[in-house]
Design a protein around this motif. Sequence first.
Motif, PDB file in Angstrom:
ATOM      1  N   GLY A 114       0.811  -1.217   0.138  1.00 15.88           N
ATOM      2  CA  GLY A 114      -0.045  -0.024  -0.227  1.00 15.88           C
ATOM      3  C   GLY A 114       0.968   1.336   0.054  1.00 15.88           C
ATOM      4  N   THR A 115       0.274   2.237  -0.809  1.00 20.71           N
ATOM      5  CA  THR A 115       1.237   3.544  -0.800  1.00 20.71           C
ATOM      6  C   THR A 115       0.194   4.623  -0.407  1.00 20.71           C
ATOM      7  N   GLY A 116       0.794   5.615   0.269  1.00 24.96           N
ATOM      8  CA  GLY A 116      -0.027   6.723   0.757  1.00 24.96           C
ATOM      9  C   GLY A 116      -1.427   5.942   1.610  1.00 24.96           C
ATOM     10  N   HIS A 142       4.124  -0.435   3.849  1.00 22.20           N
ATOM     11  CA  HIS A 142       3.597   0.936   3.539  1.00 22.20           C
ATOM     12  C   HIS A 142       4.684   1.813   2.926  1.00 22.20           C
ATOM     13  N   GLY A 143       4.392   2.285   1.498  1.00 20.01           N
ATOM     14  CA  GLY A 143       5.417   3.263   1.094  1.00 20.01           C
ATOM     15  C   GLY A 143       4.809   4.458   1.109  1.00 20.01           C
ATOM     16  N   CYS A 144       5.541   5.694   1.683  1.00 18.00           N
ATOM     17  CA  CYS A 144       5.031   7.178   1.593  1.00 18.00           C
ATOM     18  C   CYS A 144       6.382   7.947   1.247  1.00 18.00           C
ATOM     19  N   ARG A 145       5.897   9.069   0.913  1.00 16.22           N
ATOM     20  CA  ARG A 145       7.121   9.834   0.421  1.00 16.22           C
ATOM     21  C   ARG A 145       7.800  10.626   1.696  1.00 16.22           C
ATOM     22  N   ARG A 146       7.115  10.780   2.709  1.00 16.63           N
ATOM     23  CA  ARG A 146       7.858  11.277   4.030  1.00 16.63           C
ATOM     24  C   ARG A 146       7.569  10.436   5.215  1.00 16.63           C
ATOM     25  N   VAL A 180      10.092   5.044   3.149  1.00 18.86           N
ATOM     26  CA  VAL A 180       9.998   6.600   2.596  1.00 18.86           C
ATOM     27  C   VAL A 180      10.846   6.678   1.575  1.00 18.86           C
ATOM     28  N   THR A 181      10.532   7.674   0.637  1.00 27.85           N
ATOM     29  CA  THR A 181      11.199   7.877  -0.515  1.00 27.85           C
ATOM     30  C   THR A 181      11.856   9.299  -0.471  1.00 27.85           C
ATOM     31  N   ARG A 182      11.106  10.168   0.246  1.00 26.37           N
ATOM     32  CA  ARG A 182      11.854  11.394   0.543  1.00 26.37           C
ATOM     33  C   ARG A 182      12.355  12.183   1.720  1.00 26.37           C
ATOM     34  N   ASP A 183      12.556  11.105   2.548  1.00 30.13           N
ATOM     35  CA  ASP A 183      13.184  11.618   3.952  1.00 30.13           C
ATOM     36  C   ASP A 183      14.548  10.433   4.142  1.00 30.13           C
ATOM     37  N   GLY A 189      13.320   3.831  -0.101  1.00 27.42           N
ATOM     38  CA  GLY A 189      13.227   3.387  -1.350  1.00 27.42           C
ATOM     39  C   GLY A 189      11.603   2.984  -1.808  1.00 27.42           C
ATOM     40  N   ARG A 190      11.359   3.032  -3.062  1.00 31.47           N
ATOM     41  CA  ARG A 190      10.118   2.378  -3.465  1.00 31.47           C
ATOM     42  C   ARG A 190       9.773   0.883  -3.136  1.00 31.47           C
ATOM     43  N   ILE A 191       8.611   0.487  -2.828  1.00 29.76           N
ATOM     44  CA  ILE A 191       8.411  -0.874  -2.766  1.00 29.76           C
ATOM     45  C   ILE A 191       8.782  -1.695  -3.860  1.00 29.76           C
ATOM     46  N   THR A 192       8.406  -1.228  -4.834  1.00 30.70           N
ATOM     47  CA  THR A 192       8.889  -1.845  -6.057  1.00 30.70           C
ATOM     48  C   THR A 192      10.345  -2.211  -6.275  1.00 30.70           C
ATOM     49  N   ASP A 193      11.035  -1.077  -6.029  1.00 30.68           N
ATOM     50  CA  ASP A 193      12.728  -1.344  -6.093  1.00 30.68           C
ATOM     51  C   ASP A 193      13.064  -2.194  -5.251  1.00 30.68           C
ATOM     52  N   GLY A 220      -2.634   1.729  -4.466  1.00 32.35           N
ATOM     53  CA  GLY A 220      -2.031   2.818  -4.466  1.00 32.35           C
ATOM     54  C   GLY A 220      -2.225   3.700  -5.752  1.00 32.35           C
ATOM     55  N   SER A 221      -1.336   4.725  -5.887  1.00 26.14           N
ATOM     56  CA  SER A 221      -1.525   5.350  -7.254  1.00 26.14           C
ATOM     57  C   SER A 221      -1.569   4.425  -8.468  1.00 26.14           C
ATOM     58  N   PRO A 222      -2.307   5.082  -9.563  1.00 25.00           N
ATOM     59  CA  PRO A 222      -2.300   4.439 -10.798  1.00 25.00           C
ATOM     60  C   PRO A 222      -1.058   4.066 -11.169  1.00 25.00           C
ATOM     61  N   ALA A 223       0.159   4.603 -10.966  1.00 21.27           N
ATOM     62  CA  ALA A 223       1.234   4.330 -11.274  1.00 21.27           C
ATOM     63  C   ALA A 223       2.052   3.438 -10.700  1.00 21.27           C
ATOM     64  N   LEU A 224       1.821   3.222  -9.162  1.00 19.99           N
ATOM     65  CA  LEU A 224       2.345   2.159  -8.376  1.00 19.99           C
ATOM     66  C   LEU A 224       1.678   0.955  -8.951  1.00 19.99           C
ATOM     67  N   VAL A 225       0.329   0.915  -8.958  1.00 23.05           N
ATOM     68  CA  VAL A 225      -0.557  -0.299  -9.257  1.00 23.05           C
ATOM     69  C   VAL A 225       0.139  -0.879 -10.667  1.00 23.05           C
ATOM     70  N   ARG A 226       0.177   0.048 -11.774  1.00 26.36           N
ATOM     71  CA  ARG A 226       0.826  -0.198 -12.889  1.00 26.36           C
ATOM     72  C   ARG A 226       2.223  -1.207 -12.805  1.00 26.36           C
ATOM     73  N   ASP A 227       3.046  -0.375 -12.130  1.00 30.01           N
ATOM     74  CA  ASP A 227       4.401  -1.031 -12.144  1.00 30.01           C
ATOM     75  C   ASP A 227       4.410  -2.147 -11.144  1.00 30.01           C
ATOM     76  N   ALA A 228       3.803  -2.334  -9.930  1.00 29.38           N
ATOM     77  CA  ALA A 228       3.744  -3.491  -9.229  1.00 29.38           C
ATOM     78  C   ALA A 228       3.008  -4.763  -9.953  1.00 29.38           C
ATOM     79  N   ALA A 255      -8.726   8.511  -3.885  1.00 24.77           N
ATOM     80  CA  ALA A 255      -8.689   9.811  -3.828  1.00 24.77           C
ATOM     81  C   ALA A 255      -8.055  10.410  -5.013  1.00 24.77           C
ATOM     82  N   GLU A 256      -7.286   9.894  -5.823  1.00 21.49           N
ATOM     83  CA  GLU A 256      -6.503  10.458  -6.627  1.00 21.49           C
ATOM     84  C   GLU A 256      -7.286  10.647  -7.996  1.00 21.49           C
ATOM     85  N   ARG A 257      -8.142   9.487  -8.032  1.00 25.06           N
ATOM     86  CA  ARG A 257      -8.937   9.723  -9.281  1.00 25.06           C
ATOM     87  C   ARG A 257     -10.093  10.579  -9.060  1.00 25.06           C
TER      88      ARG A 257
HETATM   89  P1  A2P Z   1       8.352   8.505  -4.823  1.00 20.41           P
HETATM   90  O1  A2P Z   1       8.713   9.743  -3.829  1.00 20.41           O
HETATM   91  O2  A2P Z   1       9.744   7.812  -5.581  1.00 20.41           O
HETATM   92  O3  A2P Z   1       7.542   9.234  -5.846  1.00 20.41           O
HETATM   93  P2  A2P Z   1       2.207   9.214  -3.815  1.00 20.41           P
HETATM   94  O4  A2P Z   1       1.972  10.284  -2.550  1.00 20.41           O
HETATM   95  O5  A2P Z   1       2.757   9.773  -5.097  1.00 20.41           O
HETATM   96  O6  A2P Z   1       0.955   8.143  -4.050  1.00 20.41           O
HETATM   97  O7  A2P Z   1       3.450   8.299  -3.369  1.00 20.41           O
HETATM   98  C1  A2P Z   1       3.331   7.529  -2.330  1.00 20.41           C
HETATM   99  C2  A2P Z   1       4.800   6.632  -2.356  1.00 20.41           C
HETATM  100  O8  A2P Z   1       4.873   5.668  -3.702  1.00 20.41           O
HETATM  101  C3  A2P Z   1       5.975   7.289  -2.698  1.00 20.41           C
HETATM  102  O9  A2P Z   1       6.945   6.747  -1.764  1.00 20.41           O
HETATM  103  C4  A2P Z   1       6.282   7.380  -3.934  1.00 20.41           C
HETATM  104  O10 A2P Z   1       7.510   7.276  -4.395  1.00 20.41           O
HETATM  105  C5  A2P Z   1       5.703   5.795  -4.245  1.00 20.41           C
HETATM  106  N1  A2P Z   1       5.427   5.638  -5.787  1.00 20.41           N
HETATM  107  C6  A2P Z   1       4.855   6.552  -6.432  1.00 20.41           C
HETATM  108  N2  A2P Z   1       4.841   6.016  -7.647  1.00 20.41           N
HETATM  109  C7  A2P Z   1       5.229   4.592  -7.611  1.00 20.41           C
HETATM  110  C8  A2P Z   1       5.484   3.676  -8.733  1.00 20.41           C
HETATM  111  N3  A2P Z   1       5.184   3.879  -9.862  1.00 20.41           N
HETATM  112  N4  A2P Z   1       6.101   2.517  -8.164  1.00 20.41           N
HETATM  113  C9  A2P Z   1       6.628   2.461  -6.925  1.00 20.41           C
HETATM  114  N5  A2P Z   1       6.328   3.525  -6.151  1.00 20.41           N
HETATM  115  C10 A2P Z   1       5.877   4.571  -6.395  1.00 20.41           C
END
Ligand code: A2P
Length: 259
Positions: A114-116, A142-146, A180-183, A189-193, A220-228, A255-257
């Motif tokens: 789950g992200t965000g 759980h993946g978040c920016r901060r 987290v990815t931005r702290d 790191g991103r969960i996918t990575d 999670g976001s459409p981008a996360l779902v696509r990549d995962a 919420a994003e949509r």
């Molecule tokens: P990143 O900071 O590198 O964008 P968001 O708030 O945009 O939904 O992001 C929540 C978390 O999901 C952030 O850590 C973000 O990393 C990560 N994230 C966003 N897009 C992807 C993706 N395509 N694959 C994996 N993780 C993602």
Amino acid sequence: MSNFNQERVLSVHHWTDNLVSFTTTRDPSFRFRSGEFTMIGLTFDERPLLRAYSLASAHYENRLEFFAIKVPDGPLTSRLQQLKEGDEIIVSRKATGTLVIDNLEYGRNLYLIGTGTGLAPFLSVIKDPATYLRFKNVALLHGCRRIEDLAYGEMITGKLPSDELVGDFARYQLIYHPTVTRDRFWNCGRITDLIASGKLFSDIELPELDPQHDRVMICGSPALVRDARELLVAKGFIEGNHGEPAQFVFEKEFAERNN
Ligand code: A2P
């Protein structure tokens, strides 16, 4: 009979400027399965303003809980951030969704990615004893920016292990792995990575993902779902659905949509 119940807000918690959670009363007739979502909203100018939200409360709790992102100009979320105890909201009488364990084949480990606010459906999943009876290990990623966005961490690591109903399960079977990815944090790191590099598996001491044994839910976001999804399909995982359980399921965070 209306398709909606009128509920009263019992509590509101602002995690950050962007994240809020709230609890409401629950009509005793409202039923849902862990991981599902429902439509909730406010009546505005005598018209209902409705959006889909995952149920973050357990199916056996007598209140409902929702976890939302506040979008400054979002028609509903901008109003949700003003929500206070005693306010009325409307909640659909029906819940639905794909993130339910019945859409997955039996397996050894359940991964919840789950992200965000995509964490929300998994909060009900990890509070459900049925999850632990079905899977040996449950890894909540759980993946978040901060760091400040890692909502519910204290509930998961502090309260859940001593919960009367699921405490024993959570202590022995639940692996909570925030990143987290931005702290700077102990886990970055991103969960996918983290999955692709294999670092995740050495950190949580489980074998690499294997479609034969592991099951995955993604939200999670459409981008996360696509990549995962791509990552899992490349590893040979098959997508499950209602009536056709398989090895992974996903839902885009709402919420994003439609904010
Ligand atoms: P990143 O900071 O590198 O964008 P968001 O708030 O945009 O939904 O992001 C929540 C978390 O999901 C952030 O850590 C973000 O990393 C990560 N994230 C966003 N897009 C992807 C993706 N395509 N694959 C994996 N993780 C993602």
